[in-house]
Design an enzyme around this catalytic site. Structure first.
Site, PDB file in Angstrom:
ATOM      1  N   TYR A   1      61.215 -36.812  46.404  1.00 34.39           N
ATOM      2  CA  TYR A   1      62.064 -36.034  45.885  1.00 34.39           C
ATOM      3  C   TYR A   1      62.511 -35.918  44.715  1.00 34.39           C
ATOM      4  CZ  TYR A   1      66.672 -33.568  46.111  1.00 34.39           C
ATOM      5  OH  TYR A   1      67.751 -32.610  45.981  1.00 34.39           O
TER       6      TYR A   1
ATOM      7  N   GLU B   1      64.816 -27.349  43.544  1.00 35.76           N
ATOM      8  CA  GLU B   1      64.777 -28.690  44.508  1.00 35.76           C
ATOM      9  C   GLU B   1      63.285 -28.574  45.012  1.00 35.76           C
ATOM     10  OE1 GLU B   1      66.463 -28.721  48.349  1.00 35.76           O
ATOM     11  OE2 GLU B   1      67.364 -30.756  47.623  1.00 35.76           O
TER      12      GLU B   1
END
Ligand code: GDP
Ligand code: MN
Length: 398
Positions: A119, A207
């Protein structure tokens, strides 16, 4: 402003960020040509909606098939079939709410052989007034869950704007992800490019979930979500055509044409207020008396009659609205202008629900007189408290 994954990847590609090759598909008949341009042996067919959790989502309509909103295909035929199944159908994910979102665009991408999933996100951190990186070894998962269950697996740091991005930052990310050797080098290059893209385009949030390493040792962004800072959009006319208005609230789009600060909410009382602070107070006091606002609306300090009319039309067009509260404190904004705007709007669109008007400040007597003599069924109020109680009572009476 948010954009689709394929648009975000296209933008990142311009900055040299490694993303898989892919082609957007807006019409089913274009699917096969798009899939043929990719090598295979795996194609990924991805629903393009402004919401995450697509992989684990499901479609409302049976003909869209059992699989989620992100599907792996083993052939051009299968990829084409997936496009036909999903296009036009409603995908429900944890982020769309129960109503789901209609899939009007798909993205066919070159499939990646995933080794590990990570992530990585960047955002403007209001506390430090800096751009912050958030990275975790727990990729492909909901980061809020990771933060809740295993916060030690999340690494956060911010960039000093005076120095900008430095090799140290890339090494910090590589270390946090447990990457060494050539993959660490790729991480450093990636971090530098992402920072360049983020600052050049005035992003508010970026993101990548997941960021992956492939089985042949390459770092790749497999998903990408970007939000831009709306206040900086005027500096980027090249971004305007990335806007997909079908993903936005129609009332908010209409409001933005008149430069009204409007946010749709879930309640039943439509509000028209001048000044963000007074608007917030109005929402609070409606809640205090037990009802909920249908919107936040700040008509601004120097609103014209035309703007007030537009605002009123947007409020009355909302079927959730069971009553309207106009709360104006006239400073720069004069009460008679507001009164004329309200009357003009009521005459244009009619009034099906109770309307409470509270005016105070410059030209207040003139404003009240305009409303009184209009002959319209408007409930006058003296102060904020009185106004809130009156509209709540009127809405409850039905
Ligand atoms: P999201 O569910 O909306 O976040 O959509 P993603 O783009 O993150 O895709 C969901 C999941 O699909 C990813 O976490 C991956 O596990 C999987 N996936 C996406 N692309 C590929 C691919 O190219 N190869 C493989 N094997 N899996 C993929
Ligand atoms: Mn994702």
């Amino acid at each position: 402003m948010n954009i689709h994954e394929y648009q975000a990847k296209g933008l990142l590609r311009e900055f040299g960020v490694p993303v898989p090759d892919g082609y957007p598909v807006l019409k089913a008949e274009d699917a096969e040509a798009a899939a043929r341009q990719l090598r295979g042996p795996v194609w990924v067919v991805k629903s393009q909606i402004h919401a995450g959790g697509r992989g684990k989502g499901s479609f409302k309509e049976a003909e869209a098939g059992e699989k989620g909103g992100v599907r792996l295909a083993k052939s051009v035929d299968e990829a084409t079939a997936f496009v036909r199944q999903m296009l036009g159908h409603t995908l429900v994910t944890v982020q769309t709410g129960p109503a789901g979102k209609q899939v009007n665009r798909l993205y066919i991408e070159d499939g990646s052989a995933i080794d590990r999933e990570f992530y990585l996100s960047m955002l403007v951190d209001r506390e430090t007034s800096r751009i912050a990186f958030v990275v975790s070894t727990e990729g492909g998962m909901n980061i809020e869950d990771v933060a809740h269950d295993t916060p030690e697996k999340i690494k956060t740091f911010s960039i000093d704007p005076a120095t900008g991005i430095m090799p140290l930052h890339g090494r910090t990310v590589a270390e946090a992800l447990g990457l060494s050797g050539d993959l660490a080098k790729q991480t450093e290059a990636l971090v530098t490019k992402l920072y360049a893209a983020f600052t050049a385009k005035d992003m508010a949030m970026l993101e990548i979930n997941p960021l992956i390493t492939t089985k042949d040792g390459r770092l790749r962004c497999l998903d990408a979500k970007i939000s831009f800072d709306d206040n900086a959009l005027y500096r980027h006319p090249e971004l305007f055509n990335l806007r997909d208005e079908t993903e936005e609230d129609a009332k908010e789009i209409e409001a933005s044409k008149y430069d009204l600060a409007y946010i749709a909410l879930d309640g039943t009382i439509g509000c028209m207020v001048n000044g963000a602070g007074l608007a917030m107070a109005t929402l609070d006091i409606i809640q205090l008396y037990g009802e909920s606002p249908a919107n936040f609306l700040d008509v601004g300090g120097g609103a014209t009659e035309e703007k007030v009319t537009a605002a009123f039309k947007i409020i009355t067009a909302d079927p959730k609205v069971k009553g309207i509260l106009v709360n104006i404190f006239g400073g720069i904004m004069k009460c008679d202008v507001i009164a004329r705007g309200v009357i003009a709007a009521v005459k244009a669109v009619g009034l099906q629900v109770p309307l409470v008007v509270r005016l105070e400040g410059t030209n207040v007597e003139e404003g009240k007189e305009i409303i009184r003599s209009s002959g319209l069924n408007v409930i006058p109020a003296d102060d904020l408290d009185d106004a809130a109680q009156k509209i709540v009572a009127a809405v409850r009476k039905g």
